[in-house]
Each structure stands twice: as C-alpha cells, then as structure tokens.
Design a protein around this motif. Structure first.
Motif, short mmCIF file in Angstrom:
data_model
loop_
_atom_site.label_atom_id
_atom_site.label_comp_id
_atom_site.label_asym_id
_atom_site.label_seq_id
_atom_site.Cartn_x
_atom_site.Cartn_y
_atom_site.Cartn_z
N GLY A 150 0.91 -1.28 -0.22
CA GLY A 150 0.11 0.14 -0.04
C GLY A 150 0.84 1.20 -0.13
N THR A 151 2.04 1.28 0.08
CA THR A 151 2.77 2.24 0.21
C THR A 151 3.58 2.47 -1.05
OG1 THR A 151 4.97 1.14 0.71
CG2 THR A 151 3.69 1.91 2.48
N GLY A 152 4.03 3.72 -1.63
CA GLY A 152 4.57 4.07 -2.59
C GLY A 152 5.75 3.26 -3.17
N TYR A 153 6.57 3.08 -2.52
CA TYR A 153 7.66 2.21 -2.68
C TYR A 153 7.30 0.74 -3.02
CZ TYR A 153 10.81 6.17 -1.66
OH TYR A 153 11.74 7.50 -1.95
N PHE A 154 6.39 0.25 -2.11
CA PHE A 154 6.18 -1.06 -2.37
C PHE A 154 5.67 -1.33 -3.78
CE2 PHE A 154 3.56 -4.92 -2.07
CZ PHE A 154 4.39 -5.86 -1.30
N ASP A 155 4.50 -0.49 -4.02
CA ASP A 155 4.08 -0.53 -5.44
C ASP A 155 5.05 -0.42 -6.49
OD1 ASP A 155 1.64 -0.76 -4.19
OD2 ASP A 155 1.07 1.23 -4.26
N SER A 156 6.00 0.69 -6.28
CA SER A 156 7.01 0.75 -7.32
C SER A 156 7.82 -0.44 -7.51
CB SER A 156 7.97 1.92 -7.03
OG SER A 156 6.91 3.12 -6.78
N ALA A 157 8.13 -1.24 -6.41
CA ALA A 157 8.94 -2.28 -6.43
C ALA A 157 8.29 -3.30 -7.35
CB ALA A 157 9.48 -2.81 -5.10
N GLU A 158 7.02 -3.44 -6.86
CA GLU A 158 6.43 -4.42 -7.80
C GLU A 158 6.28 -4.16 -9.12
OE1 GLU A 158 2.06 -6.40 -7.39
OE2 GLU A 158 2.94 -5.53 -5.82
N GLU A 159 6.05 -2.94 -9.64
CA GLU A 159 5.89 -2.40 -10.93
C GLU A 159 7.32 -2.81 -11.55
OE1 GLU A 159 5.44 1.56 -13.52
OE2 GLU A 159 4.99 1.48 -11.27
N ALA A 160 8.35 -2.51 -10.85
CA ALA A 160 9.66 -2.58 -11.52
C ALA A 160 10.02 -4.17 -11.85
CB ALA A 160 10.77 -2.21 -10.57
N LEU A 161 9.36 -4.85 -10.80
CA LEU A 161 9.78 -6.57 -11.07
C LEU A 161 8.96 -6.98 -12.36
CD1 LEU A 161 9.66 -7.69 -7.51
CD2 LEU A 161 11.63 -7.66 -9.14
N ASN A 162 7.69 -6.41 -12.66
CA ASN A 162 6.71 -6.59 -13.47
C ASN A 162 7.47 -6.42 -15.01
OD1 ASN A 162 4.61 -8.18 -12.62
ND2 ASN A 162 3.96 -6.32 -11.59
N LYS A 163 8.28 -5.31 -14.90
CA LYS A 163 8.95 -4.72 -16.22
C LYS A 163 10.20 -5.66 -16.19
CE LYS A 163 7.94 0.20 -15.88
NZ LYS A 163 8.18 1.63 -15.87
N ALA A 164 10.65 -6.07 -15.29
CA ALA A 164 11.96 -7.10 -15.47
C ALA A 164 11.40 -8.32 -16.26
CB ALA A 164 12.66 -7.45 -14.20
N LEU A 165 10.18 -8.72 -15.66
CA LEU A 165 9.84 -10.15 -16.43
C LEU A 165 9.22 -9.86 -17.72
CD1 LEU A 165 7.74 -11.51 -13.02
CD2 LEU A 165 9.87 -12.53 -14.18
N ALA A 166 8.89 -8.66 -18.06
CA ALA A 166 8.27 -8.28 -19.28
C ALA A 166 9.40 -8.50 -20.41
CB ALA A 166 7.76 -7.01 -19.52
N ILE A 167 10.61 -8.16 -19.99
CA ILE A 167 11.83 -8.21 -20.64
C ILE A 167 12.35 -9.80 -20.77
CG2 ILE A 167 14.38 -7.61 -20.93
CD1 ILE A 167 13.34 -4.95 -19.47
N ARG A 168 12.61 -10.12 -19.46
CA ARG A 168 12.94 -11.37 -19.37
C ARG A 168 11.91 -12.23 -18.76
NH1 ARG A 168 18.07 -14.06 -15.92
NH2 ARG A 168 18.31 -16.02 -16.73
N PRO A 169 11.33 -12.95 -19.23
CA PRO A 169 9.97 -13.87 -18.61
C PRO A 169 10.44 -15.09 -17.71
CG PRO A 169 9.57 -13.49 -20.99
CD PRO A 169 11.19 -13.00 -20.83
N TYR A 170 11.69 -15.43 -18.16
CA TYR A 170 12.15 -16.63 -17.42
C TYR A 170 13.31 -16.19 -16.42
CZ TYR A 170 9.71 -19.09 -21.20
OH TYR A 170 8.79 -19.58 -22.22
N SER A 171 13.01 -15.10 -15.94
CA SER A 171 14.01 -14.67 -14.53
C SER A 171 13.66 -15.14 -13.49
CB SER A 171 14.15 -13.20 -14.51
OG SER A 171 15.08 -12.77 -13.52
#
Length: 674
Positions: A567-588
């Motif tokens: 629910g905090t800004g940094y938590f949501d940002s972390a989750e968003e960054a990980l989804n971007k990582a998986l969009a680039i490398r799905p099998y990371s």
C-alpha cells in the motif's frame, strides 16, 4: 679530394610514412594479444586491448591521411570485394541507428566492445593492410611475427596450466588451471591460438638454418601445447581445419621437408601424451581425454547450453531479420528469447551476452543481409587468395598457405566461439595482407580533394573513437579503485571513485554495483539518505538501459529497502519494476522470486506458489524458494505440504534452528486430536 656519397639513399618522406604504416600494422600483432592491465582496471583484458587497438589505429590512419595530403600522385589499392565490405559497414550503421539501444551499439557492450566503431576499425585495418603488404617479404614477416607472439602468449598459458601464475585472479568462471593467458578466458585464448597455429607450422617449415628452425619449432610446440591446455573444443576444430586447409594448399610441397614433418609428428605425440598424463593425475583436476570425449556430447554441459543460445539467436533473427537488434545487443535480445532449458542449465544465474556462433551473432544483432555480406566477403577473399598462390614457388606458397589457413581456422572457430578485439582485428589484417598480392587487386589514381576529405573524415572518426576508448579506460580504473575501496572502511573515497567512473563512462554495470554498495552501507549505518541515493542510482540505470532486466531487478530491490509494506509508494514501485523485469526476461528466476516475496506480503499466496514452482524447477537448491513455499502453504492452512517444504529448506540450510521449531509445532498440531 672528392665528396663521399652514401651507398644507400635516404628514404623520401612518402616512403618513410609508408614504412611506418607497415610497422604500425605489425605493432597491432604484438600489442593486441599481449596487452593487459591487472590490478589497474576492473576489466583487465578487453578494455586494455580496446585502448591499444584504438590508439594504434589512430596512428595508422593519421599516417595514411598525412601521406595522402602530401603526395602529388595519390594511388589506392582496391579489390572488387571492397564493395561487399562497404555494404556491410553501411548495414551495420543502419542497424545501429535502429538499435534496441543505439548508445550501446556504437561503443559495444562492456567487456566485448564490438559496436559500430569496432566494425569500422576492422574495415580500416583491412584497407590499410591492403595498401601496405605489397611484397612477399612483408607477408612473411607477418606470419613469423604472429607465430612468435603466439609462442609468448602460450608460455604464460602453460604456466597457468601447471599452477604457476604470478597474478592472483579473482572470480575465475571456468575450471581450475585451464590456460587463459593474456585473454582472461580459455575460449578467447583458444581462438587466438587457432589463428596462430597454422602460421607457426608454416614458419617452421619455411625456416632455413638451425637458428630459425629452432626458434619457430619452439613457437609451434608452445602453441600446440597451450592450444590443448585451453580445453577449447571450438579452437581445436579451428586448428584442425587450419591444418587441413594448409595441407590442401601446399600439397606435395609439404613433403619437401620430411625431417621437419617427422619432428612435428613427434612433437605432437610427446606434447599430447604429456598433457594427457599430467591432466589425469591428482595434481590436476581437468582431464584432457575426458574433455576430448565430451566433444561428442552435444546436448550436455556447455555444448548443451550453446545449443539453447543458438535457439535464442534464431528466434531473435526471425523477429528482426533485416537489421537485427543492433550491434553487440545480444545480451538484451537473449533475455527476451532465452529458452527454459537454457535457464535450467545455468540455474538462472546468467544471461548469454554472446551467441557463441559469430554468424548467428551477426544475423541476430545486425541482420541477415549484413551477415551474408560478411560471410561472402571472407569466403571470397580466401578463395581468391588461394587461387593466387598456385603461381608461387614452394617457399612462398607455404608462407601464403599458412596465413590463409590461419584465417580459415579462425573462421571455423568463430562458428563455435566469440569474436573479440584481441584476435578478430588480426583476421582482418591477414585478409588485407593476403589479398594485397591477388591478381584482381587494382591500383588507381584518386583525385586530391575527395581523397583528402575522406582521409580527414576517417582521421576525425578515429580520433573520437580513441578519445572514447581512453575515457572508458580511465573510468574503468576509477571503478576498479572503487571496488577495491569498498571494504577499506572509508566509503567517501569509494563513493568519489564510483561517481568519477560513472561520469566518464555511462556503463550500466557501474550503476548497478554502485547502487548495491550504497544500499549495503546505508543498511549497515541505518542511513536513509544513502538508501535514497541507491534508489536514484538504480533509477538512472533503468532509464539509461531500459531493455536490461537486471536494472529493473536492482531498482526493485532498492525500492524494497525503503518500503514500509503493501500500500505504500515504494512497495508498489518495487512490484511495478519487477513486472517490467519479467516483461523483458520472462524466465528470470530472481525476478520471480522477488515478486513472490511481494505477493507474500500482500497475502496473494496462490500467486506466490505459482511463481515459486518455476523458481524451484529452475534452481532446485534455492533455499529461499523452499522457505517461501512452506510459508505460503502454512498461511493457506495446508500444514502437511508446509512441513514437506520446510524440511526441504532445512536440508539445504540445517543451521536454521527456528525452522526445526516450526516443523515440530506444525507436526504437533497435525497429531492433536480433532
């Protein structure tokens, strides 16, 4: 009293410049294989060779440009094949413009550096060699010098094989005591030796007199031995191909030296037998015979992983067949197209930054048309050079055959190995040298104004390239200093060195490791300002190279250290960054593991189990994956499976006594009467 006149007339300015050009090309043969800067730069090998390549090339281009400017009659040697080379450079340039990351494609990837500037460098070396090697004697010197340099490189490699290395190398990624010499990697060393091996053979057979025969015989012996102790199968195939080409080109003339052939056979038998025996003893841990037998196991080990890398290269080529993803972007495209089997083989610990097949590498990064231009140019050059030597006598034929065989052997190696700036420029130099005597090479006058403009533009290009290389090297020295200072107890000096390195060279790896360092000392000192700075550095890296999943993972980790929970800004940002990582490398696996942590904090246990099933499959020794799986099952109320996975975690981490208590508690609940 009459005036004395010199027996030898002084060389004209033009002749001196032409001789300096020739000597400068020979300087490349010496410098590129030998130069390295241990303890000084973070990249000990390739970035030092890059600086040597750029500075010597700048000098060569400057000499040629000055010669063009002062000569009244300007002549240029050229062949009809040059149109293919020009088209290749044009296609690489267009590929760079439309690259996945143009800045990376101009300079090349850190520790690879085969970007647009390097391809232009290759073409310039070929062109200058075509101008300079206008006599048989010069070509002979080229072959002999390459043989001697190969011998020097091999001495150090053999010392490493026997365990005597005066330099302490941290972080070695390959089997202990494999020779890597001045190249930092056995595969790269093997490629250079595959290039030097046929020239050493030809130089020995061509040598006259006991002194020369002994000298080049020793060089051939050293290269043969070190080629074996590199344990590089692709280089072995390249060397065998080189010998076959040499034998076919020389034919019956090789029989003119029966004693030397007997010596060569004896040298190989004794060298092979000695290395095979020593490598099979307890004093050594890398068996030569086992390595040879593994060559046929194409679906296992490193051979198996390379097959999977080739599949990724083919998938990437299908996506962008005309222009590819841009020079030296293979690390970025491999993240998108890597196979699950490859991730399992390496347990998700690395991504391929090279196709280990130069032709697939070119097709995927600069496109199929450019790859075809390269292949046709090289094959045609070797074919026409082969046709030219038929008119030479036995001695001359052996020298030419050695260089042609060297180029052919290196091309075979490239089908299984890596192109690096310590060896590949020498291939282009050899091609230019052997074509300089071909019957279809022409010499034509050129007009003054176009010649001077072309010379000036080329010199300016190489001046910029040299400046960038020196700047990058200076950055790497500061980066190495920062890494050394990390544990010195004086973070201010380390931070200053990191800042200087990143200012000089915008290298994503620098940003990642700098951010991690700031995060570590920020956590140790409970200094939030350092954690915020680590986050800022990670954001800069992601903005700089948005197509690299690693940057988004580092950024997510930086956000996670600052978060106060869901629910905090940094938590949501972390989750968003990980989804971007998986969009680039799905099998990371790492991105999925970190995302599972985030989902666990949010109570999304089914999503946690979905992600961790893949992580455990890829890396069965991941302690954190088993622990998170157990906790997810416990939170879902499935105590039996929770105990099962807690026990698997415990088997991997028996020192964690708290888990034993949790298991006992869950088992007690299971045994309790309902």
């Amino acid at each position: 009293m009459s005036e004395r006149t010199n027996d030898i007339e002084p060389l004209s300015v033009g002749a001196r410049l032409e001789r300096w050009l020739y000597l400068g090309l020979l300087a490349l043969v010496i410098a590129l294989p030998l130069v390295m800067t241990p303890y000084l730069s973070a990249d000990t090998f390739d970035i030092a060779k890059l600086v040597a390549l750029r500075l010597i090339s700048l000098g060569l281009v400057g000499i040629w440009a000055f010669r063009v400017a002062i000569k009244k009659e300007r002549r240029v040697r050229w062949s009809k094949l040059d149109a293919l080379l020009l088209l290749f450079i044009m296609l690489v340039t267009v590929s760079t413009i439309f690259s996945l990351q143009p800045s990376l494609s101009i300079l090349g990837k850190y520790r690879r550096f085969e970007g647009l500037l390097t391809f232009i460098n290759y073409a310039a070396i070929y062109f200058l060699a075509l101008q300079s090697f206008a006599s048989f004697e010069r070509i002979k010197v080229l072959g002999r010098l390459l043989s001697l340099v190969g011998g020097v490189v091999s001495i150090y490699g053999l010392a490493q094989f026997t365990g005597f290395d005066p330099i302490s190398w941290p972080g070695q990624q390959f089997e202990l005591w494999r020779s890597f010499s001045t190249f930092g990697n056995p595969d790269m060393l093997g490629g250079f030796l595959a290039l030097a091996f046929p020239t050493a053979l030809a130089s020995y057979l061509d040598a006259e007199g006991a002194k020369d025969s002994t000298l080049y015989g020793i060089a051939f012996t050293l290269i043969t031995a070190c080629l074996l102790t590199s344990y590089t199968r692709g280089a072995w195939l390249g060397a065998v191909a080189g010998i076959l080409v040499f034998a076919l080109l020389v034919g019956r003339f090789v029989l003119l030296s029966p004693r030397k052939l007997a010596v060569i056979a004896a040298v190989f038998v004794i060298t092979f037998g000695s290395i095979a025996f020593y490598s099979g003893t307890r004093a050594h841990n890398t068996n030569l015979l086992e390595r040879i037998s593994s060559t046929s196991q194409i679906s296992e080990g490193s051979a198996g992983s390379r097959l999977e890398i080739w599949k990724a290269a083919l998938r990437a080529t299908e996506e962008r067949p005309l222009l590819g993803f841009g020079p030296d972007t293979f690390n970025l495209l491999s993240q998108r197209y890597e196979t699950v089997r490859y991730v399992k083989i390496v347990q998700g610990n690395s991504t391929a930054d090279n196709a280990h097949n130069y032709f697939l590498q070119l097709a995927a990064t600069v496109g199929i048309p450019a790859a075809i231009c390269f292949i046709v140019f090289i094959c045609a050059a070797l074919f026409f050079a082969r046709n030219s030597i038929r008119y030479y006598d036995a001695n001359t034929k052996r020298v030419y055959a050695g260089l042609i065989a060297a180029a052919a052997g290196y091309i075979v190696y490239l089908a299984f190995g890596l192109s690096i700036i310590g060896s590949t420029p020498l291939l282009w130099l050899i091609i230019g040298a052997i074509l300089s005597q071909a019957y279809f090479v022409h010499t034509n006058k050129v007009k003054a104004v176009p010649a001077i403009i072309a010379a000036s533009a080329t010199t300016l290009t190489f001046l910029i390239a040299a400046y960038l290389a020196v700047t990058m090297y200076a950055a790497d020295v500061h980066f190495n200093r920062a890494m050394t200072l990390e544990n010195s107890g004086n973070p201010d000096q380390a931070i200053a060195s990191f800042d200087t390195a990143m200012r000089l060279y915008k290298n994503g790896l620098y940003f990642d490791l700098y951010g991690r360092y700031l995060q570590d000392i920020g956590l140790a000192k409970h200094d939030t300002s350092l954690l915020v700075k680590a986050k800022d550095i990670a954001e800069t890296a992601a903005d700089l190279e948005p197509n690299d999943s690693d940057h988004w993972i580092y950024l997510a980790n930086a956000y996670a250290t600052l978060t106060q929970g869901p629910g905090t800004g940094y938590f949501d940002s972390a989750e968003e960054a990980l989804n971007k990582a998986l969009a680039i490398r799905p099998y990371s696996p790492l991105a999925q593991l970190l995302l599972a942590n985030a989902y666990e904090a949010e109570g999304r246990y089914d999503d946690v189990l979905r992600l961790l099933e893949f992580v455990r499959d890829v890396n069965p020794t991941s302690k954190e994956a088993y622990l998170l799986t157990a906790e997810a099952y416990k939170n879902l109320g499935n105590k039996e499976l929770a105990v099962t996975y807690y026990k698997k975690y415990q088997s991997l981490n028996p020192r964690d006594t708290k888990v034993g208590q949790i298991i006992q508690g869950l088992q007690a609940i299971q045994r309790a009467p309902k």
